[in-house]
Design a protein around this motif. Structure first.
Motif, PDB file in Angstrom:
ATOM      1  N   UNK A  99       0.812  -1.211   0.000  1.00 53.60           N
ATOM      2  CA  UNK A  99       0.000   0.000   0.000  1.00 53.60           C
ATOM      3  C   UNK A  99       0.848   1.266   0.000  1.00 53.60           C
ATOM      4  N   UNK A 100       2.062   1.155   0.537  1.00 57.11           N
ATOM      5  CA  UNK A 100       2.969   2.317   0.577  1.00 57.11           C
ATOM      6  C   UNK A 100       4.011   2.269  -0.546  1.00 57.11           C
ATOM      7  N   UNK A 101       3.841   1.325  -1.461  1.00 56.71           N
ATOM      8  CA  UNK A 101       4.688   1.245  -2.660  1.00 56.71           C
ATOM      9  C   UNK A 101       6.152   0.949  -2.359  1.00 56.71           C
ATOM     10  N   UNK A 102       6.413   0.217  -1.289  1.00 55.09           N
ATOM     11  CA  UNK A 102       7.778  -0.238  -1.027  1.00 55.09           C
ATOM     12  C   UNK A 102       8.098  -1.472  -1.861  1.00 55.09           C
ATOM     13  N   UNK A 103       7.088  -2.281  -2.136  1.00 57.09           N
ATOM     14  CA  UNK A 103       7.217  -3.440  -3.009  1.00 57.09           C
ATOM     15  C   UNK A 103       6.013  -3.428  -3.943  1.00 57.09           C
ATOM     16  N   UNK A 104       6.131  -4.114  -5.060  1.00 57.08           N
ATOM     17  CA  UNK A 104       5.013  -4.146  -5.993  1.00 57.08           C
ATOM     18  C   UNK A 104       3.972  -5.169  -5.553  1.00 57.08           C
ATOM     19  N   UNK A 105       2.767  -4.945  -5.994  1.00 58.04           N
ATOM     20  CA  UNK A 105       1.671  -5.852  -5.671  1.00 58.04           C
ATOM     21  C   UNK A 105       1.949  -7.267  -6.187  1.00 58.04           C
ATOM     22  N   UNK A 106       2.417  -7.385  -7.418  1.00 59.35           N
ATOM     23  CA  UNK A 106       2.684  -8.700  -7.997  1.00 59.35           C
ATOM     24  C   UNK A 106       3.771  -9.440  -7.227  1.00 59.35           C
ATOM     25  N   UNK A 107       4.800  -8.711  -6.806  1.00 61.27           N
ATOM     26  CA  UNK A 107       5.873  -9.339  -6.028  1.00 61.27           C
ATOM     27  C   UNK A 107       5.344  -9.858  -4.699  1.00 61.27           C
ATOM     28  N   UNK A 108       4.495  -9.085  -4.058  1.00 56.98           N
ATOM     29  CA  UNK A 108       3.908  -9.519  -2.783  1.00 56.98           C
ATOM     30  C   UNK A 108       3.026 -10.754  -2.980  1.00 56.98           C
ATOM     31  N   UNK A 109       2.245 -10.772  -4.034  1.00 57.22           N
ATOM     32  CA  UNK A 109       1.361 -11.918  -4.279  1.00 57.22           C
ATOM     33  C   UNK A 109       2.183 -13.181  -4.498  1.00 57.22           C
ATOM     34  N   UNK A 110       3.274 -13.065  -5.232  1.00 58.69           N
ATOM     35  CA  UNK A 110       4.128 -14.244  -5.433  1.00 58.69           C
ATOM     36  C   UNK A 110       4.689 -14.745  -4.110  1.00 58.69           C
ATOM     37  N   UNK A 111       5.127 -13.822  -3.265  1.00 59.06           N
ATOM     38  CA  UNK A 111       5.665 -14.239  -1.954  1.00 59.06           C
ATOM     39  C   UNK A 111       4.567 -14.896  -1.115  1.00 59.06           C
ATOM     40  N   UNK A 112       3.387 -14.335  -1.105  1.00 55.63           N
ATOM     41  CA  UNK A 112       2.302 -14.890  -0.293  1.00 55.63           C
ATOM     42  C   UNK A 112       1.807 -16.213  -0.840  1.00 55.63           C
ATOM     43  N   UNK A 113       1.807 -16.374  -2.151  1.00 56.95           N
ATOM     44  CA  UNK A 113       1.435 -17.682  -2.727  1.00 56.95           C
ATOM     45  C   UNK A 113       2.437 -18.755  -2.311  1.00 56.95           C
ATOM     46  N   UNK A 114       3.709 -18.398  -2.312  1.00 55.28           N
ATOM     47  CA  UNK A 114       4.720 -19.354  -1.836  1.00 55.28           C
ATOM     48  C   UNK A 114       4.450 -19.736  -0.388  1.00 55.28           C
ATOM     49  N   UNK A 115       4.093 -18.753   0.408  1.00 62.47           N
ATOM     50  CA  UNK A 115       3.816 -19.004   1.822  1.00 62.47           C
ATOM     51  C   UNK A 115       2.616 -19.924   2.002  1.00 62.47           C
ATOM     52  N   UNK A 116       1.500 -19.624   1.369  1.00 59.85           N
ATOM     53  CA  UNK A 116       0.298 -20.427   1.608  1.00 59.85           C
ATOM     54  C   UNK A 116       0.431 -21.827   1.018  1.00 59.85           C
ATOM     55  N   UNK A 117       1.182 -21.969  -0.066  1.00 53.50           N
ATOM     56  CA  UNK A 117       1.436 -23.313  -0.601  1.00 53.50           C
ATOM     57  C   UNK A 117       2.279 -24.123   0.379  1.00 53.50           C
ATOM     58  N   UNK A 118       3.254 -23.475   0.981  1.00 45.75           N
ATOM     59  CA  UNK A 118       4.054 -24.143   2.016  1.00 45.75           C
ATOM     60  C   UNK A 118       3.175 -24.553   3.191  1.00 45.75           C
ATOM     61  N   UNK A 119       2.325 -23.641   3.656  1.00 45.83           N
ATOM     62  CA  UNK A 119       1.469 -23.929   4.807  1.00 45.83           C
ATOM     63  C   UNK A 119       0.473 -25.043   4.510  1.00 45.83           C
ATOM     64  N   UNK A 120       0.054 -25.173   3.268  1.00 45.98           N
ATOM     65  CA  UNK A 120      -0.913 -26.220   2.927  1.00 45.98           C
ATOM     66  C   UNK A 120      -0.324 -27.613   3.118  1.00 45.98           C
ATOM     67  N   UNK A 121       1.014 -27.709   3.081  1.00 45.99           N
ATOM     68  CA  UNK A 121       1.679 -29.006   3.248  1.00 45.99           C
ATOM     69  C   UNK A 121       2.347 -29.144   4.615  1.00 45.99           C
ATOM     70  N   UNK A 122       2.333 -28.084   5.389  1.00 49.33           N
ATOM     71  CA  UNK A 122       2.986 -28.106   6.697  1.00 49.33           C
ATOM     72  C   UNK A 122       2.146 -28.886   7.712  1.00 49.33           C
ATOM     73  N   UNK A 123       2.782 -29.277   8.811  1.00 47.51           N
ATOM     74  CA  UNK A 123       2.069 -29.970   9.886  1.00 47.51           C
ATOM     75  C   UNK A 123       0.963 -29.099  10.449  1.00 47.51           C
ATOM     76  N   UNK A 124      -0.190 -29.685  10.634  1.00 46.15           N
ATOM     77  CA  UNK A 124      -1.300 -29.034  11.324  1.00 46.15           C
ATOM     78  C   UNK A 124      -2.144 -30.119  11.963  1.00 46.15           C
ATOM     79  N   UNK A 125      -2.947 -29.734  12.918  1.00 49.19           N
ATOM     80  CA  UNK A 125      -3.689 -30.678  13.746  1.00 49.19           C
ATOM     81  C   UNK A 125      -5.128 -30.191  13.828  1.00 49.19           C
ATOM     82  N   UNK A 126      -6.018 -30.902  13.112  1.00 52.00           N
ATOM     83  CA  UNK A 126      -7.397 -30.426  12.972  1.00 52.00           C
ATOM     84  C   UNK A 126      -7.411 -29.005  12.392  1.00 52.00           C
TER      85      UNK A 126
END
Length: 448
Positions: A99-126
């Motif tokens: 929102x403050x233009x320190x990074x681009x929106x597309x760059x942030x989305x790529x980083x967050x997609x990497x994160x949520x894909x990692x979390x989808x395979x990470x250990x979780x309990x219920x």
């Protein structure tokens, strides 16, 4: 300290203090020095502090997963120690950066997609993540000997951030649609009802496949866990009933207060309010303006808690060097004796910059006074590559060389909420959150 931890046996920092002591933290590497810029306006100084602090979550994130590292300095667990809750705070910081233009929106989305894909395979309990994960493998790193399973409070901090990302990244393109979809899947999987231990009217903090409910930590207020109950009531698939909130969270010897400290009435919680992160973690997303239920007005609660903390430091009954109107703020952080939950009733002479800086919405004048002192007067001692170090004690001539995710994130987010209300608007406009708040009997200007 033992007396204080006994009083707060089910609060986050009870477990943190024990676990942090076991990590045998190395504090031998000084943070990289960053030159002090003079003649900055207040607005420019806020820009600088937010941007520099954000780097912790961008430049220092785990390179494999994008998870936030627990802390900057090395522990026995190694550099792969990733914090679930700190990652949620980091997601919110990334939104600020876009929102403050320190990074681009597309760059942030790529980083967050990497994160949520990692979390989808990470250990979780219920559907509930552990407090700590290995940032490369996604495997649970036990927080303590029996805490080796799901942590519903840390998971709630993670979801607080991810739901804000789902609301912010709303464009109709394949990448943002996938990000929103994956966050929704993760959100739907969090089984808050499981944490009632078969229908008991209270949420339990932990469950482990190896140790079951052995931690036996009931989440009762007042502390930093209000967001857990709000999200539990808001869950689309596993929502709790109001009875769990009213007879679990709100039933505790340390819930109601009503006494005055330094002329300020404290509706809820421990005498003098406890550490200031109580007023921060849940309220990175929850906007306390006009937020009320039958127990409290949460703006009054958080503002008065902060004013009491400030007034105590100005009063300085223990006569610590440095304390005063321009140097205040007690909360959980590193200290010269290890991790400690600093507050007026557990005062070791340690100031934690996150306390005053994350309180900008509540005390903007006092927080700016502290910020200018931290930066212009103490800067060479406490300012570095990721903003301000975790804590310092002028009485002991001790200055931390560490940065912690759970202390860095609130600085970026709460300063932004003070300036624009960005994260508050995102979180409070989520339909599920409004439904959960209504279910529990809350009033808010956002509720339609």
């Amino acid at each position: 300290m033992k007396r204080y931890l006994l009083l707060l046996s089910v609060s986050f920092f009870t477990n943190v203090c024990v676990a942090q002591q076991k990590t045998k933290v190395s504090n031998t590497t000084s943070p990289e020095k960053t030159s002090i810029q003079h003649n900055l306006t207040d607005s420019a100084l806020l820009d600088l502090v937010q941007k520099q602090t954000f780097k912790y979550f961008w430049d220092f994130a785990d390179p494999f997963s994008g998870m936030a590292r627990e802390r900057s300095n090395v522990t026995d667990y190694g550099p792969e120690l990733a914090a679930t809750g700190g990652t949620g705070f980091g997601v919110m910081a990334i939104i600020v950066a876009v929102n403050r233009n320190w990074i681009t929106r597309d760059t942030a989305v790529r980083r967050l997609l990497k994160l949520v894909k990692f979390l989808s395979k990470a250990n979780k309990y219920h559907g509930i993540f552990p407090h700590w994960l290995n940032g490369e493998t996604g495997k649970t790193i036990p927080f303590s000997s029996k805490d080796d399973g799901g942590d519903v409070v840390e998971t709630s901090y993670l979801m607080e951030g991810l739901l804000c990302a789902r609301e912010y990244f709303n464009k109709d393109n394949p990448e943002e649609k996938q990000l929103r979809q994956r966050i929704t899947w993760m959100w739907n999987d969090v089984d808050y009802n499981w944490q009632t231990r078969g229908g008991i009217s209270v949420l339990y903090w932990h469950w482990s496949p190896n140790n079951g409910w052995a931690m036996n930590a009931e989440i009762r207020g007042w502390n930093e866990c209000l967001i857990t109950y709000i999200l539990a009531a808001s869950s689309p698939e596993h929502s709790i009933e109001p009875d769990v909130y009213n007879h679990g969270w709100a039933v505790n010897n340390n819930f109601h207060n009503g006494k005055k400290f330094y002329v300020y009435t404290l509706p809820l919680g421990f005498d003098y309010g406890g550490p200031l992160f109580f007023a921060h973690y849940s309220f990175l997303g929850l906007d306390p303006h006009g937020l009320k239920d039958k127990y409290a007005d949460y703006w009054e609660q958080n503002q008065n808690h902060t004013l009491i903390n400030h007034a105590y430091c100005v009063d300085n009954p223990k006569h610590y060097k440095g304390y005063g109107a321009d140097c205040w703020g007690l909360t959980a952080s590193d200290s010269y004796v290890g991790y400690s939950a600093h507050s007026p009733t557990n005062d070791l002479g340690v100031i934690s910059p996150t306390a005053a800086l994350s309180s900008f919405p509540y005390t903007p004048g006092y927080s700016m006074q502290a910020l200018r002192h931290f930066y212009f007067d103490l800067g060479d001692k406490i300012w570095g590559q990721y903003g301000f170090v975790d804590a310092f004690s002028e009485s002991k001539n001790w200055y931390a060389k560490s940065y912690l995710a759970i202390d860095e994130g609130p600085i970026v987010v709460m300063i932004e909420n003070y300036r624009t209300g960005l994260l508050w608007k995102l979180f409070m406009n989520i339909a599920e959150i409004q439904q959960g708040l209504k279910k529990l009997g809350f009033e808010s200007p956002y509720i339609k």
